[in-house]
Write a protein that holds these residues in place. Structure first.
Motif, PDB file in Angstrom:
ATOM      1  N   VAL A 221       0.861  -1.184   0.000  1.00 39.82           N
ATOM      2  CA  VAL A 221       0.000   0.000   0.000  1.00 39.82           C
ATOM      3  C   VAL A 221       0.893   1.228   0.000  1.00 39.82           C
ATOM      4  CG1 VAL A 221      -1.937  -1.107   1.164  1.00 39.82           C
ATOM      5  CG2 VAL A 221      -0.151  -0.064   2.542  1.00 39.82           C
ATOM      6  N   GLY A 222       0.463   2.288  -0.691  1.00 37.57           N
ATOM      7  CA  GLY A 222       1.316   3.463  -0.751  1.00 37.57           C
ATOM      8  C   GLY A 222       0.655   4.642  -1.430  1.00 37.57           C
ATOM      9  N   LEU A 223       1.467   5.660  -1.693  1.00 38.28           N
ATOM     10  CA  LEU A 223       1.036   6.901  -2.326  1.00 38.28           C
ATOM     11  C   LEU A 223       1.919   7.179  -3.538  1.00 38.28           C
ATOM     12  CD1 LEU A 223       0.667   9.069   0.914  1.00 38.28           C
ATOM     13  CD2 LEU A 223      -1.184   7.948  -0.351  1.00 38.28           C
ATOM     14  N   ALA A 224       1.339   7.834  -4.549  1.00 41.31           N
ATOM     15  CA  ALA A 224       2.087   8.147  -5.768  1.00 41.31           C
ATOM     16  C   ALA A 224       1.732   9.543  -6.248  1.00 41.31           C
ATOM     17  CB  ALA A 224       1.784   7.123  -6.864  1.00 41.31           C
ATOM     18  N   ALA A 225       2.717  10.195  -6.875  1.00 37.83           N
ATOM     19  CA  ALA A 225       2.511  11.523  -7.450  1.00 37.83           C
ATOM     20  C   ALA A 225       3.058  11.526  -8.879  1.00 37.83           C
ATOM     21  CB  ALA A 225       3.219  12.584  -6.613  1.00 37.83           C
ATOM     22  N   ASP A 226       2.259  12.045  -9.820  1.00 39.74           N
ATOM     23  CA  ASP A 226       2.641  12.092 -11.233  1.00 39.74           C
ATOM     24  C   ASP A 226       2.584  13.527 -11.736  1.00 39.74           C
ATOM     25  OD1 ASP A 226       1.297   9.468 -10.537  1.00 39.74           O
ATOM     26  OD2 ASP A 226       2.130   8.934 -12.479  1.00 39.74           O
ATOM     27  N   PHE A 227       3.611  13.934 -12.471  1.00 37.37           N
ATOM     28  CA  PHE A 227       3.631  15.278 -13.060  1.00 37.37           C
ATOM     29  C   PHE A 227       3.934  15.148 -14.542  1.00 37.37           C
ATOM     30  CE2 PHE A 227       5.691  19.198 -14.422  1.00 37.37           C
ATOM     31  CZ  PHE A 227       4.758  20.144 -14.007  1.00 37.37           C
ATOM     32  N   TYR A 228       3.081  15.752 -15.394  1.00 38.75           N
ATOM     33  CA  TYR A 228       3.235  15.690 -16.841  1.00 38.75           C
ATOM     34  C   TYR A 228       3.685  17.044 -17.391  1.00 38.75           C
ATOM     35  CZ  TYR A 228       0.540  11.377 -16.351  1.00 38.75           C
ATOM     36  OH  TYR A 228       0.110  10.129 -15.984  1.00 38.75           O
ATOM     37  N   THR A 229       4.317  17.010 -18.544  1.00 40.18           N
ATOM     38  CA  THR A 229       4.809  18.249 -19.155  1.00 40.18           C
ATOM     39  C   THR A 229       3.660  19.110 -19.681  1.00 40.18           C
ATOM     40  OG1 THR A 229       5.135  17.038 -21.237  1.00 40.18           O
ATOM     41  CG2 THR A 229       7.032  17.250 -19.768  1.00 40.18           C
ATOM     42  N   LYS A 230       2.528  18.458 -19.985  1.00 44.07           N
ATOM     43  CA  LYS A 230       1.341  19.188 -20.443  1.00 44.07           C
ATOM     44  C   LYS A 230       0.122  18.698 -19.681  1.00 44.07           C
ATOM     45  CE  LYS A 230       2.107  17.822 -24.646  1.00 44.07           C
ATOM     46  NZ  LYS A 230       1.960  17.575 -26.108  1.00 44.07           N
ATOM     47  N   LYS A 231      -0.925  19.498 -19.660  1.00 45.82           N
ATOM     48  CA  LYS A 231      -2.150  19.099 -18.980  1.00 45.82           C
ATOM     49  C   LYS A 231      -2.829  17.954 -19.732  1.00 45.82           C
ATOM     50  CE  LYS A 231      -3.074  23.600 -16.875  1.00 45.82           C
ATOM     51  NZ  LYS A 231      -4.027  24.726 -16.735  1.00 45.82           N
ATOM     52  N   LEU A 232      -3.400  17.042 -18.955  1.00 45.02           N
ATOM     53  CA  LEU A 232      -4.086  15.900 -19.549  1.00 45.02           C
ATOM     54  C   LEU A 232      -5.529  16.260 -19.882  1.00 45.02           C
ATOM     55  CD1 LEU A 232      -2.994  12.769 -17.458  1.00 45.02           C
ATOM     56  CD2 LEU A 232      -2.180  13.494 -19.691  1.00 45.02           C
ATOM     57  N   GLN A 233      -5.921  15.983 -21.118  1.00 44.53           N
ATOM     58  CA  GLN A 233      -7.292  16.231 -21.556  1.00 44.53           C
ATOM     59  C   GLN A 233      -8.092  14.946 -21.382  1.00 44.53           C
ATOM     60  OE1 GLN A 233      -6.518  17.439 -25.588  1.00 44.53           O
ATOM     61  NE2 GLN A 233      -6.198  19.570 -25.023  1.00 44.53           N
ATOM     62  N   GLN A 234      -8.787  14.854 -20.259  1.00 44.64           N
ATOM     63  CA  GLN A 234      -9.548  13.637 -19.965  1.00 44.64           C
ATOM     64  C   GLN A 234     -11.034  13.785 -20.238  1.00 44.64           C
ATOM     65  OE1 GLN A 234      -7.547  13.118 -15.852  1.00 44.64           O
ATOM     66  NE2 GLN A 234      -8.055  11.034 -16.482  1.00 44.64           N
ATOM     67  N   MET A 235     -11.631  14.880 -19.719  1.00 37.33           N
ATOM     68  CA  MET A 235     -13.075  15.087 -19.829  1.00 37.33           C
ATOM     69  C   MET A 235     -13.360  16.493 -20.347  1.00 37.33           C
ATOM     70  SD  MET A 235     -14.673  12.297 -18.601  1.00 37.33           S
ATOM     71  CE  MET A 235     -16.294  12.857 -18.071  1.00 37.33           C
ATOM     72  N   VAL A 236     -14.492  16.630 -21.025  1.00 34.14           N
ATOM     73  CA  VAL A 236     -14.952  17.938 -21.480  1.00 34.14           C
ATOM     74  C   VAL A 236     -15.544  18.696 -20.295  1.00 34.14           C
ATOM     75  CG1 VAL A 236     -16.547  19.125 -23.036  1.00 34.14           C
ATOM     76  CG2 VAL A 236     -15.436  16.995 -23.756  1.00 34.14           C
ATOM     77  N   TYR A 237     -15.352  19.992 -20.271  1.00 33.70           N
ATOM     78  CA  TYR A 237     -15.914  20.883 -19.249  1.00 33.70           C
ATOM     79  C   TYR A 237     -15.398  20.570 -17.837  1.00 33.70           C
ATOM     80  CZ  TYR A 237     -19.221  21.729 -23.051  1.00 33.70           C
ATOM     81  OH  TYR A 237     -19.785  22.010 -24.266  1.00 33.70           O
ATOM     82  N   THR A 238     -14.207  20.059 -17.732  1.00 32.37           N
ATOM     83  CA  THR A 238     -13.577  19.863 -16.426  1.00 32.37           C
ATOM     84  C   THR A 238     -12.194  20.486 -16.461  1.00 32.37           C
ATOM     85  OG1 THR A 238     -12.648  17.712 -17.054  1.00 32.37           O
ATOM     86  CG2 THR A 238     -14.800  17.701 -15.983  1.00 32.37           C
ATOM     87  N   LYS A 239     -11.703  20.847 -15.304  1.00 33.00           N
ATOM     88  CA  LYS A 239     -10.386  21.477 -15.222  1.00 33.00           C
ATOM     89  C   LYS A 239      -9.293  20.463 -15.532  1.00 33.00           C
ATOM     90  CE  LYS A 239      -7.487  24.230 -12.134  1.00 33.00           C
ATOM     91  NZ  LYS A 239      -7.344  24.802 -10.762  1.00 33.00           N
TER      92      LYS A 239
END
Length: 257
Positions: A221-239
């Motif tokens: 069990v644990g925690l993870a952090a991910d950072f991308y060079t660009k924003k991820l486009q997952q859903m419409v009308y969401t941040k």
């Protein structure tokens, strides 16, 4: 004829005895090897040099699987090399079924599937050894590496039978739920994937209950952090976000040598 029969009978008896002897010898060799490994651990000697593990992972924002190769550095330390493939989900994803249309449900407003391919290194430190040969070993793992986000366009099927995505010419149909008849076809979008590289870090606690230290049967069990060079486009009308923080639990199986 009688002599030939007796000859084959003796050969069969000999082979059976040899087979039984071989099984007993293998069992005895394994027992001696296990005892030697236990004794080595008690004396502070490295009980194994490497391990190979396959794991199934559930994140708070997705799921996946990974392969791990471990190299022992001392009785308390090991270096872990990991290859991980997961799918990232958005918390607002909700499957909808259209009655009378396609049998495949769809997620309204989903722009892309997001697959993560991670390659990283972790340091493992033994926190508590097994109290006996069938006990539980506890270790802490921390590290990180590179991650590649693969964005595959999400298609929906409209009532005319065509498939459309968000940034297509007729994208207005993509958000018109009265025109949507079903979800994406598995073969759609693979040739249109976009790459979004980044970095990740994670840390966890592993509980290894593998028998005699030969087998790796563990829960982490644990925690993870991910950072991308660009924003991820997952859903419409969401941040859209570049940074993701999640918790995980994984089950792993493997062997030590």
């Amino acid at each position: 004829m009688r002599k030939i029969f007796l000859f084959f009978l003796l050969v069969a008896t000999g082979l059976t005895a040899f087979s039984q002897k071989t099984k007993k010898e293998k069992k005895e060799e394994r027992r001696q090897r296990i005892n030697a490994m236990i004794k080595q651990e008690e004396e502070g000697v490295i009980a194994y040099h490497k391990h190979s593990v396959f794991g199934i992972k559930m994140n708070t924002d997705g799921y996946g699987a990974y392969l791990e190769i471990g190299r022992a550095q001392s009785i308390k330390k090991a270096m872990l090399f990991q290859l991980e493939i997961t799918e990232r989900k958005h918390p607002k994803e909700e499957k909808v079924s259209y009655f009378g249309g396609s049998s495949i449900p769809y997620i309204y407003g989903k722009r892309n599937f997001v697959y993560n391919v991670k390659l990283g290194v972790q340091q493992q430190i033994l926190l508590g050894n097994k109290s006996n040969k069938n006990g539980v070993a506890v270790s802490g793992n921390f590290g990180g590496g590179i991650t590649v986000g693969l964005l595959r366009p999400y298609y929906v099927q409209i009532k005319t039978g065509r498939f459309v995505k968000y940034d297509s010419v007729d994208s207005t149909l993509f958000l018109n739920d009265s025109q949507i008849a079903g979800g994406p076809d598995f073969g759609k979008g693979w040739g249109e994937m976009k790459v979004n590289p980044g970095l990740y870090a994670k840390g966890g606690i592993r509980f290894d209950y593998g028998k005699f230290n030969e087998m790796v049967n563990a829960v982490e069990v644990g925690l993870a952090a991910d950072f991308y060079t660009k924003k991820l486009q997952q859903m419409v009308y969401t941040k859209e976000k570049q940074f993701f923080f999640s918790a995980y639990v994984s089950i792993m199986f493997g062997r030590r040598k």
